[in-house]
Design an enzyme around this catalytic site. Structure first.
Site, short mmCIF file in Angstrom:
data_model
loop_
_atom_site.label_atom_id
_atom_site.label_comp_id
_atom_site.label_asym_id
_atom_site.label_seq_id
_atom_site.Cartn_x
_atom_site.Cartn_y
_atom_site.Cartn_z
N SER A 7 0.77 -1.75 -0.28
CA SER A 7 -0.33 -0.36 -0.24
C SER A 7 0.72 1.34 -0.15
CB SER A 7 -1.08 -0.05 1.60
OG SER A 7 -0.31 -0.04 2.53
N GLU A 9 1.05 5.21 1.27
CA GLU A 9 0.68 6.74 1.65
C GLU A 9 0.98 7.93 0.62
OE1 GLU A 9 1.37 7.75 5.69
OE2 GLU A 9 1.97 9.24 5.30
N ASP A 101 -1.22 15.23 16.40
CA ASP A 101 -0.12 16.01 16.84
C ASP A 101 -0.22 17.44 17.66
OD1 ASP A 101 2.60 14.59 16.57
OD2 ASP A 101 2.68 14.59 14.63
N PHE A 210 13.08 14.64 10.69
CA PHE A 210 11.79 14.01 10.65
C PHE A 210 11.77 12.79 11.65
CE2 PHE A 210 8.50 11.90 9.02
CZ PHE A 210 7.21 12.40 9.12
N HIS A 259 3.31 -0.96 3.81
CA HIS A 259 3.22 0.94 3.64
C HIS A 259 4.06 1.24 3.25
CE1 HIS A 259 0.16 3.29 3.63
NE2 HIS A 259 0.62 4.05 4.59
P1 FAD Z 1 -2.47 7.47 19.42
O1 FAD Z 1 -1.47 6.34 19.62
O2 FAD Z 1 -3.75 7.26 20.20
O3 FAD Z 1 -0.94 7.88 21.00
C1 FAD Z 1 0.13 7.68 20.76
C2 FAD Z 1 1.02 7.16 21.98
O4 FAD Z 1 0.80 7.86 23.40
C3 FAD Z 1 0.54 5.72 22.26
O5 FAD Z 1 0.61 4.63 21.78
C4 FAD Z 1 0.74 5.50 24.10
O6 FAD Z 1 1.84 5.30 24.41
C5 FAD Z 1 0.48 7.37 24.38
N1 FAD Z 1 -1.21 7.65 24.70
C6 FAD Z 1 -1.66 8.08 23.64
N2 FAD Z 1 -3.02 8.96 24.94
C7 FAD Z 1 -2.89 7.85 25.50
C8 FAD Z 1 -3.23 7.87 26.69
N3 FAD Z 1 -4.72 8.57 27.05
N4 FAD Z 1 -3.56 6.55 27.71
C9 FAD Z 1 -2.27 6.14 27.34
N5 FAD Z 1 -0.51 6.51 26.48
C10 FAD Z 1 -1.82 7.33 26.02
N6 FAD Z 1 -0.46 12.73 12.06
C11 FAD Z 1 -1.10 13.43 10.81
O7 FAD Z 1 -1.14 14.80 11.90
N7 FAD Z 1 -1.75 13.12 10.11
C12 FAD Z 1 -1.86 12.30 9.18
O8 FAD Z 1 -2.55 11.44 8.47
C13 FAD Z 1 -0.86 10.88 10.47
N8 FAD Z 1 -0.71 9.82 9.22
C14 FAD Z 1 0.12 8.83 10.21
C15 FAD Z 1 -0.07 7.80 9.56
C16 FAD Z 1 0.98 6.61 10.28
C17 FAD Z 1 1.08 5.27 10.16
C18 FAD Z 1 1.50 6.65 11.49
C19 FAD Z 1 2.16 5.70 12.40
C20 FAD Z 1 1.47 8.23 11.82
C21 FAD Z 1 1.00 9.71 11.53
N9 FAD Z 1 0.81 10.90 12.29
C22 FAD Z 1 -0.35 11.47 10.99
C23 FAD Z 1 1.55 10.92 13.33
C24 FAD Z 1 0.30 11.14 14.28
O9 FAD Z 1 -0.63 12.21 14.09
C25 FAD Z 1 0.91 11.10 15.65
O10 FAD Z 1 2.33 10.40 16.19
C26 FAD Z 1 0.80 11.19 17.19
O11 FAD Z 1 1.13 11.89 17.94
C27 FAD Z 1 -0.02 10.06 17.97
O12 FAD Z 1 -1.22 9.44 16.86
P2 FAD Z 1 -1.95 8.07 17.06
O13 FAD Z 1 -2.63 7.79 16.39
O14 FAD Z 1 -0.73 7.47 16.31
O15 FAD Z 1 -1.87 8.82 18.96
#
Ligand code: FAD
Length: 288
Positions: A7, A9, A101, A210, A259
């Site tokens: 896939s 991105e 973020d 990055f 990916h």
């Molecule tokens: P989460 O997985 O929800 O949180 C990240 C980590 O923080 C967790 O693994 C955990 O250890 C900790 N954590 C968070 N909340 C809690 C909680 N309540 N309790 C306990 N631990 C917690 N960013 C963008 O802005 N746009 C995008 O399109 C984008 N695409 C992405 C695609 C991929 C495949 C990846 C891996 C990242 C992408 N990101 C993107 C970056 C991402 O938004 C950041 O890494 C962000 O800081 C974390 O988002 P997440 O949903 O992975 O977070």
């Protein structure tokens, strides 16, 4: 060697020139028949409309399965769900559901007062609609907000249990980094596929910066190798060779899906895919 499923991105274009680059990228990579392609969502929701337009345009004109990234940043729950509903109305039912973020200038993620508090809440709400296939992010090296990898893995389990069907990982440079993470996920009871995120290195200095921001380790040997390649003007050759080697090592450990982070630059990704034995489907070369 087994041929992997792949896939890609992309990110949404902000200028006319960038739109042509994205289209060129789609045209070059579509013949490799990806399982799906995804389009990122700008930090702080800054590309809300652009992401929507890129996702629907690619979907409409190529027939590829397209996943829209969606974050919780700077939006109410209602606004976020409205974006998802607009995708569903356009036949887009794949979402990469993320927390996102901190917005520019802020040091940590703070939920909108009426927004989703974290990714699990977002995933639960999207899953409750029953309309979407949900993928989530995963971190083979600790996310900057995590105390350690175990916290990341336990949180990932909560995201999967909330309704996600697969995880796409942050990029990494050594196969062991992913394999250790995969083992830990299995030990913690995660059975959903963990798909490695692969970054062919186009600009080593940029990747270094990055990587520092998202907690990915750049091994010294990689630094040394790129220093030599730069001197000889052979960085692309090195990138393709190292990336192919990384993918090959993962495949020989049973990885079936990859990916690719294309950064809308298709050449290295295409060359790596070719080296892995993925042959282009010529009929798709004239996509759109
Ligand atoms: P989460 O997985 O929800 O949180 C990240 C980590 O923080 C967790 O693994 C955990 O250890 C900790 N954590 C968070 N909340 C809690 C909680 N309540 N309790 C306990 N631990 C917690 N960013 C963008 O802005 N746009 C995008 O399109 C984008 N695409 C992405 C695609 C991929 C495949 C990846 C891996 C990242 C992408 N990101 C993107 C970056 C991402 O938004 C950041 O890494 C962000 O800081 C974390 O988002 P997440 O949903 O992975 O977070």
């Amino acid at each position: 060697m087994t041929t992997p499923r792949i896939s890609f991105e992309f990110f949404p274009p902000q200028t006319l020139d960038a739109s042509f680059k994205l289209w060129e990228t789609v045209q070059m990579l579509a013949p490799l028949q990806p399982e799906f392609v995804s389009v990122t969502y700008g930090a702080g929701g800054t590309t809300r409309k652009l992401t929507h337009d890129a996702v629907t345009t690619i979907g409409r004109n190529t027939g590829l399965r397209v996943a829209a990234h969606l974050t919780c940043v700077d939006a109410t729950r209602a606004e976020t769900l409205e974006i998802a509903q607009a995708y569903a109305a356009n036949g887009i039912t794949d979402i990469v559901a993320l927390r996102g973020d901190a917005p520019k200038g802020a040091t940590r993620f703070t939920p909108h007062p009426e927004g989703f508090a974290d990714s699990v809440e977002l995933i639960e709400a999207l899953a409750a609609t029953g309309q979407f296939t949900l993928r989530v992010g995963a971190y083979p090296e600790p996310h900057p907000d995590a105390a350690d990898t175990l916290q990341d893995v336990r949180w990932l389990k909560r995201k999967i249990d909330a309704g996600a069907s697969a995880a796409l990982t942050q990029f990494f440079f050594e196969p062991e980094t992913f394999l250790r993470f995969r083992d830990l996920c299995a030990k913690e009871g995660i059975t959903a596929p963990i798909i490695p995120g692969i970054l062919p290195i186009e600009n080593f200095a940029g990747v270094r910066k990055f990587a520092a921001r998202c907690g990915a380790q750049v091994p010294q040997w990689l630094d040394d190798a790129f220093a030599v390649a730069k001197r000889d003007g052979r960085e692309d050759l090195l990138s393709v060779a190292l990336c192919t080697e990384l993918c090959d090592a993962l495949i020989s450990e049973g990885v079936e899906d990859l990916h690719f982070y294309t950064l809308n630059r298709p050449h290295l990704t295409r060359d790596v895919c070719h080296a892995l034995g993925l042959a282009p489907e010529v009929a798709l070369e004239k996509v759109a």
